[in-house]
Scaffold this active site. Structure first.
Site, PDB file in Angstrom:
ATOM      1  N   GLY A 122     -11.735  26.795  -1.375  1.00  0.00           N
ATOM      2  CA  GLY A 122     -13.284  26.366  -1.813  1.00  0.00           C
ATOM      3  C   GLY A 122     -14.378  26.650  -1.143  1.00  0.00           C
ATOM      4  N   GLU A 139      -3.014  22.011  -0.566  1.00  0.00           N
ATOM      5  CA  GLU A 139      -3.876  21.205  -0.521  1.00  0.00           C
ATOM      6  C   GLU A 139      -2.086  19.587  -0.886  1.00  0.00           C
ATOM      7  OE1 GLU A 139      -6.107  22.248  -3.754  1.00  0.00           O
ATOM      8  OE2 GLU A 139      -7.298  22.920  -2.494  1.00  0.00           O
ATOM      9  N   LYS A 182      -7.355  20.375 -10.227  1.00  0.00           N
ATOM     10  CA  LYS A 182      -7.004  19.836  -9.134  1.00  0.00           C
ATOM     11  C   LYS A 182      -7.217  18.372  -9.513  1.00  0.00           C
ATOM     12  CE  LYS A 182      -7.819  23.387  -6.215  1.00  0.00           C
ATOM     13  NZ  LYS A 182      -8.275  23.955  -4.796  1.00  0.00           N
ATOM     14  N   GLU A 234      -3.213  32.313  -1.590  1.00  0.00           N
ATOM     15  CA  GLU A 234      -3.760  32.535  -1.744  1.00  0.00           C
ATOM     16  C   GLU A 234      -3.679  31.255   0.188  1.00  0.00           C
ATOM     17  OE1 GLU A 234      -4.782  29.157  -4.778  1.00  0.00           O
ATOM     18  OE2 GLU A 234      -3.631  28.048  -4.081  1.00  0.00           O
ATOM     19  N   HIS A 248       1.249  24.649  -3.460  1.00  0.00           N
ATOM     20  CA  HIS A 248      -0.379  24.303  -3.193  1.00  0.00           C
ATOM     21  C   HIS A 248      -0.231  24.087  -1.291  1.00  0.00           C
ATOM     22  CE1 HIS A 248      -4.256  24.584  -3.410  1.00  0.00           C
ATOM     23  NE2 HIS A 248      -4.469  25.365  -4.510  1.00  0.00           N
ATOM     24  N   SER A 306     -11.899  31.447  -3.117  1.00  0.00           N
ATOM     25  CA  SER A 306     -12.890  31.539  -3.953  1.00  0.00           C
ATOM     26  C   SER A 306     -13.389  32.883  -4.821  1.00  0.00           C
ATOM     27  CB  SER A 306     -13.892  31.378  -2.403  1.00  0.00           C
ATOM     28  OG  SER A 306     -13.552  30.773  -2.239  1.00  0.00           O
ATOM     29  N   ASN A 323      -6.932  26.034 -11.547  1.00  0.00           N
ATOM     30  CA  ASN A 323      -6.391  25.194 -11.945  1.00  0.00           C
ATOM     31  C   ASN A 323      -7.360  24.271 -11.045  1.00  0.00           C
ATOM     32  OD1 ASN A 323      -5.064  23.003  -9.864  1.00  0.00           O
ATOM     33  ND2 ASN A 323      -4.853  24.307  -8.220  1.00  0.00           N
TER      34      ASN A 323
HETATM   35  P1  13P Z   1     -10.946  27.961  -5.745  1.00  0.00           P
HETATM   36  O1  13P Z   1     -11.607  28.593  -6.531  1.00  0.00           O
HETATM   37  O2  13P Z   1     -12.180  26.473  -5.279  1.00  0.00           O
HETATM   38  O3  13P Z   1     -11.291  28.481  -3.850  1.00  0.00           O
HETATM   39  O4  13P Z   1      -9.534  27.481  -5.252  1.00  0.00           O
HETATM   40  C1  13P Z   1      -8.344  28.025  -5.476  1.00  0.00           C
HETATM   41  C2  13P Z   1      -7.211  27.166  -5.237  1.00  0.00           C
HETATM   42  O5  13P Z   1      -6.697  26.739  -4.665  1.00  0.00           O
HETATM   43  C3  13P Z   1      -6.204  27.261  -6.523  1.00  0.00           C
HETATM   44  O6  13P Z   1      -5.236  26.811  -6.869  1.00  0.00           O
END
Ligand code: 13P
Length: 258
Positions: free
Chosen positions: A173, A97, A11, A167, A95, A212, A9
């Protein structure tokens, strides 16, 4: 029998140049991948650029979001039919976010799930708890409630040929992943919950972990019985890191015989 699914992803990162270079590097790195499934989720405006390089590759396209409508006066939105038009196979929905920054709720996400299934795309339903819920021991109930919202609107059948990505918000992150043993417990509880409706759907559904994930820690997740792949953020923006994660998936002994 489930095989591993690895998705990157990207982003809101990159530009036409960096995205093209990253895509070409991955296509070259994955020319011999055959056992695991791989997809990348670039920012939506680059889906068409990326798609051109994926012809004859094993890498599938994934969208980061979709609107609940197929067409009409919905300025700024992207429809499932548009994604399908670009040969997109998967779409992330729910997600954290988007739940946090765009106030998407379980009812909105259930509608997105519906529209993706209607058009024939594979929804990747992202679920997971925040730090407070984790500290209070609510992880499993938060995840189950997010799944229940889909079952309530669409029934358990919707989970046929769908993906769930667990997640934990605090692991995204942060550089601190959840422990593989704890993730296994959460995935098992999700699978058991789905099995309480339909054992065959539960057996076949892919449940990914995200938060992560790195080339160094990924094998520990693959070693858990109910972790069927990973959804990778930051580490998927680097061709070497993402290749190492995919190569680890490719070499892994999964799918487990039951
Ligand atoms: P990270 O791998 O940067 O922690 O992000 C995970 C994520 O949100 C994938 O959708």
């Amino acid at each position: 029998m489930r095989s591993l699914l690895v998705i990157g992803n990207w982003k809101l990162n990159g530009n036409k140049n960096t995205i093209t270079n990253l895509t070409i590097a991955l296509v070259n790195a994955f020319y011999n991948i055959s056992k695991c499934s791989v997809a990348i989720a670039p920012p939506v405006m680059y889906l068409d650029v990326v798609k051109r390089y994926l012809l004859n590759s094993h890498i599938q396209l994934c969208a980061q979001n979709v609107d609940i409508h197929l067409s009409g006066a919905f300025t700024g939105d992207i429809s499932a039919e548009m994604l399908q038009d670009l040969n997109t196979r998967y779409a992330l929905i729910g997600h954290s976010e988007r739940r946090i920054h765009h106030k998407e709720n379980d009812a909105d996400i259930a509608k997105k799930f519906f529209i993706l299934k209607k058009v024939g795309l594979i929804p990747i339903l992202c679920i997971g708890e925040n730090k407070k819920e984790y500290d209070s021991g609510y992880t499993q109930s938060v995840c189950i409630n997010q799944i229940k919202a889909i079952i309530k609107l669409l029934g358990i059948e919707a989970f046929k040929n769908s993906v769930i990505a667990y997640e934990p918000i605090w692991a995204i992150g942060s550089g601190v992943s959840a422990s593989p043993e704890n993730v296994q417990l959460v995935h098992k509880s999700i699978r058991d919950y789905i099995a309480s409706y339909d054992a065959s759907i539960a057996d076949n559904i892919t449940i990914q972990y995200g938060g992560s994930v790195t080339p160094e820690n990924v094998i520990q997740f693959f070693d858990q019985k109910d972790i069927d792949g990973v959804l990778v953020g930051a580490a998927s923006l680097n061709a070497n890191s993402f290749s190492m994660i995919v190569q680890t998936a490719e070499k892994h002994k999964k799918p487990y015989p039951d």
